[in-house]
Design a protein around this motif. Sequence first.
Motif, PDB file in Angstrom:
ATOM      1  N   ALA A  25       0.819  -1.214   0.000  1.00 29.53           N
ATOM      2  CA  ALA A  25       0.000   0.000   0.000  1.00 29.53           C
ATOM      3  C   ALA A  25       0.851   1.261   0.000  1.00 29.53           C
ATOM      4  O   ALA A  25       0.468   2.273  -0.589  1.00 29.53           O
ATOM      5  N   VAL A  26       2.014   1.205   0.652  1.00 29.56           N
ATOM      6  CA  VAL A  26       2.906   2.367   0.722  1.00 29.56           C
ATOM      7  C   VAL A  26       4.125   2.100  -0.140  1.00 29.56           C
ATOM      8  O   VAL A  26       4.766   1.058  -0.037  1.00 29.56           O
ATOM      9  N   ARG A  27       4.409   3.062  -1.030  1.00 34.25           N
ATOM     10  CA  ARG A  27       5.611   2.992  -1.872  1.00 34.25           C
ATOM     11  C   ARG A  27       6.305   4.345  -1.795  1.00 34.25           C
ATOM     12  O   ARG A  27       5.658   5.385  -1.678  1.00 34.25           O
ATOM     13  N   PHE A  28       7.637   4.305  -1.898  1.00 35.54           N
ATOM     14  CA  PHE A  28       8.406   5.544  -1.800  1.00 35.54           C
ATOM     15  C   PHE A  28       9.664   5.450  -2.645  1.00 35.54           C
ATOM     16  O   PHE A  28      10.058   4.369  -3.081  1.00 35.54           O
ATOM     17  N   GLU A  29      10.266   6.613  -2.864  1.00 30.33           N
ATOM     18  CA  GLU A  29      11.566   6.665  -3.528  1.00 30.33           C
ATOM     19  C   GLU A  29      12.484   7.588  -2.751  1.00 30.33           C
ATOM     20  O   GLU A  29      12.033   8.499  -2.058  1.00 30.33           O
ATOM     21  N   VAL A  30      13.769   7.296  -2.839  1.00 27.35           N
ATOM     22  CA  VAL A  30      14.797   8.092  -2.172  1.00 27.35           C
ATOM     23  C   VAL A  30      15.802   8.524  -3.228  1.00 27.35           C
ATOM     24  O   VAL A  30      16.309   7.694  -3.984  1.00 27.35           O
ATOM     25  N   ASP A  69      24.517   8.320   4.427  1.00 31.43           N
ATOM     26  CA  ASP A  69      25.742   8.689   5.136  1.00 31.43           C
ATOM     27  C   ASP A  69      26.283   7.522   5.957  1.00 31.43           C
ATOM     28  O   ASP A  69      27.493   7.372   6.108  1.00 31.43           O
ATOM     29  N   SER A  70      25.371   6.734   6.507  1.00 32.53           N
ATOM     30  CA  SER A  70      25.785   5.636   7.382  1.00 32.53           C
ATOM     31  C   SER A  70      24.708   4.558   7.408  1.00 32.53           C
ATOM     32  O   SER A  70      23.570   4.775   6.993  1.00 32.53           O
ATOM     33  N   PHE A  71      25.118   3.400   7.913  1.00 30.52           N
ATOM     34  CA  PHE A  71      24.252   2.221   7.974  1.00 30.52           C
ATOM     35  C   PHE A  71      24.574   1.508   9.279  1.00 30.52           C
ATOM     36  O   PHE A  71      25.611   0.869   9.410  1.00 30.52           O
ATOM     37  N   TYR A  72      23.701   1.683  10.275  1.00 28.15           N
ATOM     38  CA  TYR A  72      23.972   1.136  11.598  1.00 28.15           C
ATOM     39  C   TYR A  72      23.075  -0.042  11.934  1.00 28.15           C
ATOM     40  O   TYR A  72      21.892  -0.047  11.606  1.00 28.15           O
ATOM     41  N   PHE A 131      21.008   6.025   7.293  1.00 31.82           N
ATOM     42  CA  PHE A 131      20.819   7.421   7.689  1.00 31.82           C
ATOM     43  C   PHE A 131      21.338   8.358   6.607  1.00 31.82           C
ATOM     44  O   PHE A 131      22.370   8.083   5.988  1.00 31.82           O
ATOM     45  N   SER A 132      20.622   9.468   6.398  1.00 35.63           N
ATOM     46  CA  SER A 132      21.084  10.481   5.450  1.00 35.63           C
ATOM     47  C   SER A 132      20.633  11.869   5.905  1.00 35.63           C
ATOM     48  O   SER A 132      19.498  12.057   6.331  1.00 35.63           O
ATOM     49  N   HIS A 133      21.552  12.816   5.775  1.00 36.25           N
ATOM     50  CA  HIS A 133      21.233  14.207   6.050  1.00 36.25           C
ATOM     51  C   HIS A 133      20.879  14.958   4.772  1.00 36.25           C
ATOM     52  O   HIS A 133      20.381  16.079   4.835  1.00 36.25           O
ATOM     53  N   SER A 134      21.120  14.332   3.607  1.00 32.58           N
ATOM     54  CA  SER A 134      20.904  15.040   2.348  1.00 32.58           C
ATOM     55  C   SER A 134      19.932  14.360   1.385  1.00 32.58           C
ATOM     56  O   SER A 134      19.408  15.022   0.487  1.00 32.58           O
ATOM     57  N   ALA A 135      19.668  13.081   1.533  1.00 29.28           N
ATOM     58  CA  ALA A 135      18.765  12.380   0.611  1.00 29.28           C
ATOM     59  C   ALA A 135      17.340  12.904   0.767  1.00 29.28           C
ATOM     60  O   ALA A 135      16.942  13.368   1.830  1.00 29.28           O
ATOM     61  N   LYS A 136      16.586  12.813  -0.306  1.00 31.85           N
ATOM     62  CA  LYS A 136      15.205  13.308  -0.322  1.00 31.85           C
ATOM     63  C   LYS A 136      14.238  12.145  -0.480  1.00 31.85           C
ATOM     64  O   LYS A 136      14.392  11.309  -1.361  1.00 31.85           O
ATOM     65  N   LEU A 137      13.236  12.119   0.371  1.00 29.03           N
ATOM     66  CA  LEU A 137      12.201  11.099   0.370  1.00 29.03           C
ATOM     67  C   LEU A 137      10.963  11.617  -0.344  1.00 29.03           C
ATOM     68  O   LEU A 137      10.519  12.737  -0.088  1.00 29.03           O
ATOM     69  N   THR A 138      10.392  10.792  -1.226  1.00 28.75           N
ATOM     70  CA  THR A 138       9.120  11.106  -1.872  1.00 28.75           C
ATOM     71  C   THR A 138       8.199   9.912  -1.683  1.00 28.75           C
ATOM     72  O   THR A 138       8.562   8.783  -2.031  1.00 28.75           O
ATOM     73  N   VAL A 172      13.065  13.295  13.077  1.00 27.39           N
ATOM     74  CA  VAL A 172      14.142  14.188  13.492  1.00 27.39           C
ATOM     75  C   VAL A 172      14.433  15.123  12.316  1.00 27.39           C
ATOM     76  O   VAL A 172      14.796  14.666  11.229  1.00 27.39           O
ATOM     77  N   GLU A 173      14.250  16.408  12.541  1.00 32.11           N
ATOM     78  CA  GLU A 173      14.419  17.384  11.467  1.00 32.11           C
ATOM     79  C   GLU A 173      15.815  17.295  10.851  1.00 32.11           C
ATOM     80  O   GLU A 173      16.821  17.237  11.558  1.00 32.11           O
ATOM     81  N   GLY A 174      15.857  17.224   9.525  1.00 34.26           N
ATOM     82  CA  GLY A 174      17.120  17.180   8.801  1.00 34.26           C
ATOM     83  C   GLY A 174      17.752  15.799   8.721  1.00 34.26           C
ATOM     84  O   GLY A 174      18.860  15.662   8.216  1.00 34.26           O
ATOM     85  N   LEU A 175      17.059  14.773   9.214  1.00 31.12           N
ATOM     86  CA  LEU A 175      17.606  13.413   9.186  1.00 31.12           C
ATOM     87  C   LEU A 175      16.564  12.448   8.639  1.00 31.12           C
ATOM     88  O   LEU A 175      15.446  12.373   9.137  1.00 31.12           O
ATOM     89  N   LEU A 176      16.963  11.707   7.622  1.00 30.99           N
ATOM     90  CA  LEU A 176      16.125  10.660   7.045  1.00 30.99           C
ATOM     91  C   LEU A 176      16.666   9.322   7.524  1.00 30.99           C
ATOM     92  O   LEU A 176      17.858   9.039   7.382  1.00 30.99           O
ATOM     93  N   VAL A 177      15.794   8.508   8.124  1.00 27.56           N
ATOM     94  CA  VAL A 177      16.165   7.179   8.604  1.00 27.56           C
ATOM     95  C   VAL A 177      15.361   6.161   7.805  1.00 27.56           C
ATOM     96  O   VAL A 177      14.127   6.205   7.807  1.00 27.56           O
ATOM     97  N   ILE A 178      16.063   5.262   7.128  1.00 29.01           N
ATOM     98  CA  ILE A 178      15.408   4.261   6.285  1.00 29.01           C
ATOM     99  C   ILE A 178      15.690   2.871   6.844  1.00 29.01           C
ATOM    100  O   ILE A 178      16.845   2.431   6.878  1.00 29.01           O
TER     101      ILE A 178
END
Length: 133
Positions: free
Chosen positions: A12-17, A22-25, A45-52, A87-93
């Motif tokens: 039901a939910v699909r997205f693109e990045v 920046d990192s993978f923990y 984690f990314s501080h610059s990638a964009k989620l749609t 968290v503002e400015g942080l994308l967690v995937i």
Amino acid sequence: MADHLGSCLCGAVRFEVKGDFDSFYLCHCHHCQKDTGSAHAANLFSHSAKLTWVAGKESVAAFTLPGTRHSKSFCKLCGSALPNTQVEGLLVIPAGCLDTEITMLPTAHIFSSSKAAWDGKAGEVPVFEGLSE
């Protein structure tokens, strides 16, 4: 063109990045163990990638554990973990929700002092390519 595509279990939910991670923990904290029902969470984690959100944005819910910074996003229909922007400015995937290949190796195991006792023994058990009978 998206660098990564992802979805929830029910589709039901699909997205693109678009952008780099920046990192993978691999996080072994107790919150992540409860959150995933497993030995650890695997998050990019990314501080610059964009989620749609491509589809199903209305089916995305978020939860933040009171008194902590621990938060997660998930599909309201199937419960699958989804990208988090709490968290503002942080994308967690969550790594498992990506449909495209992840080429980077994990950066590190974190909160290893909370590691599940059985997790260190996983290399000692039999391995099957599918469900064992």
